[in-house]
Design an enzyme around this catalytic site. Sequence first.
Site, PDB file in Angstrom:
ATOM      1  CG  ASP A 191       1.359  12.013   1.410  1.00  0.00           C
ATOM      2  OD1 ASP A 191       1.447  11.103   2.247  1.00  0.00           O
ATOM      3  OD2 ASP A 191       2.215  12.908   1.283  1.00  0.00           O
ATOM      4  CG  ASN A 201       4.213   2.582   0.487  1.00  0.00           C
ATOM      5  OD1 ASN A 201       3.280   2.772  -0.284  1.00  0.00           O
ATOM      6  ND2 ASN A 201       4.844   3.594   1.070  1.00  0.00           N
TER       7      ASN A 201
END
Length: 239
Positions: free
Chosen positions: A13, A62
């Site tokens: 991340d 995503n």
Amino acid sequence: MNTIPTHIAIIMDGNRRWAREHKLPELMGHKRVADGILEPLIEHAAKRGVKYMTFWAWSTENWNRKPEEVKGIMDIFRHVIRNNWRRLAEKGVRIRLIGDIEKFPKDIVDSLKKVVEETKNNKKITTVFALNYGGRDEIRRAIVRLHEISNFKPASPAGGFQISNLTSENISQVMDTSGIPDPELIIRTGGEQRLSGFLLWQSEYSELYFPSFYMPDFTSEKLDEAIEEYTKRKRRFGA
């Protein structure tokens, strides 16, 4: 506890935030991780005695990102598979995948399957890439597999299986991670303190580590710090 974790899993991340803070295009954060971070981390983990390392590289959510970002990341995947993974293979790294990879463009799917096949006998370290992966989606697909395996007899003419025969081991065998030990340590970079569905089934007793640095700043020294923190934990497994 004074042992090295057998399996470390990483939620990668902060790539876009890193790029914005460095006044760079967002794709540059992803590219930095692909070209400068993953390979040194994998090599260092192998030197420390880690046997499995999992990276969450693309989630089922995503795909909702901007089309130009998705296209750019697909091109990065192509570059990584063609160049970076070839070097890992030559160094004895075994590549495995979890997630529903069939959703990727066909050329990427074909390349992924080829790398998995070519590295299946490598022994240095097993590196697992979670691609088009989501924890709930993995469990959903595992349930579908349970219906397909022969050792569950139909409970009725309509099909299904005898639920009374189901064990945790049965479920583990049909998860994407079948044959891979559960992670002892899960690291999420970027400061967020949640798993976001990562390895829902496998993380039951994982130790969690939430450093504030972004994935493009993940060095071998920072991996050592995470392992050091792990050695200080007391794992009771519910006892």
